[in-house]
Structure formats: structure tokens, C-alpha cells
Design an enzyme around this catalytic site. Structure first.
Site, PDB file in Angstrom:
ATOM      1  CB  SER A 166      -1.236   0.843   5.763  1.00  0.00           C
ATOM      2  OG  SER A 166      -0.049   0.284   6.252  1.00  0.00           O
ATOM      3  CG  HIS A 179      -1.149  -4.359   7.273  1.00  0.00           C
ATOM      4  ND1 HIS A 179      -1.357  -3.520   8.342  1.00  0.00           N
ATOM      5  CD2 HIS A 179      -0.775  -3.563   6.233  1.00  0.00           C
ATOM      6  CE1 HIS A 179      -1.146  -2.276   7.968  1.00  0.00           C
ATOM      7  NE2 HIS A 179      -0.782  -2.276   6.701  1.00  0.00           N
TER       8      HIS A 179
END
Length: 309
Positions: A89, A196
């Protein structure tokens, strides 16, 4: 021996983590450069205070600074320079700095924008993320599709560890359904946004616009993408991944399984935490996986050198 550096993402942050950095010249230079940038942009320097870390932007910037400082200390003080980098991430921005695609000020600006946009995308309603352990990813995906329109697979960490993103209402429903389906655990993560997933589609678009204005620099090492779990060696591919991954699932399982095929024999996770080390031990058991949190800089360097020799 081929070395990979792993950079953790949001959820790994902890109070005082910047103070855990070594007193090396390399780490101090990163802290000085970051503090100057933060001061110029009116942001607090005490990013790792407990209250400040609750802010998404502060947590992500603190993780970026920590990751870059660790990587430069390993390189400058211990001659440990990676051939492969991977960031989970927001950790991907530290990986991109390590690969020479972004400068630290460029990464700070991008991560600050990312955090602000992510928070804005989740300003209405209550959002979060949760890890589901013990079910195949496909089963978790079917569960998400069946349960709620505000629930998505966000991270594929191992074959049986999947992170969901969604509204808190959807996640509460998912907790009971996952346990009924045989999940070993369902744990809420220390984040207050849904990442996400489609909630962040506008964030991805705005990030792409921002990153498109930056210079293109050829990566000095292989970069493993979040969006596809593959190795890339062009600036465009790295920057596309940094932009798009905020709205697409992190394919960490694929990325870490690919590493041994690229010749990686040792992986070191930078501060803070050891989540990625534990995931790597499951996904790539042939790779020696070490975390700086568990071993410190001296012991880590010693273990890596033993393997090299």
C-alpha cells in the site's frame, strides 16, 4: 545472494516509531529533509504522536519517512542495498524512493495528497478495513459480493489471509458471516478509511494527474507492483502502480511469491513492525525473512552477511 527490502503500509504505524530510528547520519539526513518539508507545508513534525497518528495523512507520511530512513541506513552504514523493493500500500512510495523513481520531497508531496484525498473520499459515513484469516481469497470474495454493496476485497496477503474494505456496517455483517463460513479470525485494522476499493476511484484519478507531472527516472532496482504483483523496471510502470493501487486490491501474495523467481534469497522488512516478514515466511518459505523490528540493524546485517558468505 539477492536482497529485497519490504516496506509496510498503514496499519503498521505505532506511537514513537520515528524515535526508534537509529542515530545514523543517513537516518538523520532523512529526518532533517522531511522536517524541513513538513515545516514548509505547515504540517506537524511530531507525526508519530499517538493523537497525530490517528490522522490518515500523518500516519502515511510517518511510514514513508521511516521506510526511507531505514533503507538509507542499511545502504550507507551496512552496505546492504537491495536488488528488489516492494511496498505494501503506502509503503510502495518508500519503495519508489529506494528505487530512485521519486525523490523524498516528491514522495512526501504525493503521500500527503494521497492521505488527504483518501480521507475526503471517506468523509461521509464510517469506513474501515478488516483481515479475514483462514478462508481462501475466492471464498472471501464471494462472501463480499453476497453480503453488501459497500464491501470489497482490498488486499490478498496470503492464500488464506484477505483484507476487506468497506463501511463499518458491512464489515460488522462480514465478521459474523466469515466466522460462520469457518474463518479462524476476523480482525479490524487500525485504519479509518476504505482503501484499495472503488471508494477511492477519484483518489486514483487525482493521484495519476499529480504523478504525471513528475520527471521520469529509470528505476535502479526491480519494483514489485501492488496492482499486479509483478516486477517492473520503468518509471511509468512504477508511477502507474502508485496511482492506481489506492483503488485496486493489493496483490501481495503474487508479489512475494514472485520474488524467489527473481533470485531473491533474503528479504528485510524495515521499521515498524513485522507483519510483512510473517507473510513472506508463508508465501516464500525459501527466502530468509527478517524484520528490523525483531532483529535490529546490527543483527539483521550480520544474518544477511552470513547468508551472503
Amino acid at each position: 545472494m539477492s536482497l529485497a527490502l519490504l516496506f509496510p503500509g498503514q496499519g503498521s504505524q505505532r506511537c514513537g516509531m520515528l524515535g526508534e530510528l537509529p542515530g545514523s547520519a543517513a537516518a538523520q539526513a532523512v529526518l532533517d529533509e522531511a522536517r524541513a518539508w513538513l515545516d514548509d507545508h505547515g504540517l506537524p513534525a511530531n507525526l508519530d504522536d499517538e493523537a497525530v497518528l490517528r490522522d490518515t495523512t500523518a500516519a502515511q507520511i510517518a511510514l514513508l519517512i521511516t521506510g526511507v530512513a531505514c533503507a538509507r541506513t542499511l545502504g550507507d552504514d551496512y552496505a546492504l542495498r537491495p536488488q528488489v523493493v516492494a511496498g505494501h500500500s503506502v509503503g510502495a512510495f518508500a519503495a519508489a524512493v529506494c528505487a530512485g523513481v521519486l525523490t523524498l520531497p516528491e514522495a512526501l508531496a504525493a503521500v500527503a495528497l494521497r492521505g488527504e484525498l483518501m480521507s475526503a473520499a471517506c468523509a461521509h459515513g464510517e469506513w474501515g478495513m478488516a483481515a479475514v484469516i483462514g478462508l481462501p481469497t475466492r471464498a472471501v470474495g464471494r462472501l463480499a459480493d453476497r453480503l453488501h454493496t459497500e464491501l470489497w476485497v482490498a488486499n490478498v496477503n496470503t492464500a488464506t489471509q484477505t483484507v476487506l474494505a468497506g463501511s463499518l456496517t458491512a464489515l460488522r455483517t462480514a465478521a459474523g458471516a466469515a466466522q460462520a463460513a469457518g474463518a479462524a479470525d476476523f480482525t479490524m485494522l487500525d485504519v479509518v478509511v476504505a482503501s484499495h476499493c472503488p471508494v477511492q476511484s477519484d483518489t486514483a484519478r487525482r493521484m495519476a494527474e499529480h504523478l504525471s507531472r513528475l520527471p521520469r527516472r529509470i528505476p535502479s532496482v526491480r519494483y514489485l507492483t501492488n496492482t499486479g504483483g509483478r516486477a517492473v523496471r520503468t518509471a511509468d510502470a512504477v508511477l502507474d502502480d502508485l496511482a492506481e493501487s489506492v483503488a485496486r486490491p493489493v496483490q501481495w501474495y503474487d508479489a512475494t511469491r514472485l520474488a524467489p523467481e527473481l533470485g531473491v534469497t533474503c528479504a528485510v522488512e524495515v521499521l515498524p513492525g513485522h507483519v510483512l516478514t510473517r507473510l513472506n515466511a508463508v508465501n516464500a518459505p525459501s527466502v530468509l525473512s527478517l524484520s528490523l523490528s525483531d532483529n535490529g540493524f546490527e543483527r539483521t546485517s550480520t544474518l544477511v552477511r552470513r547468508m551472503r558468505d
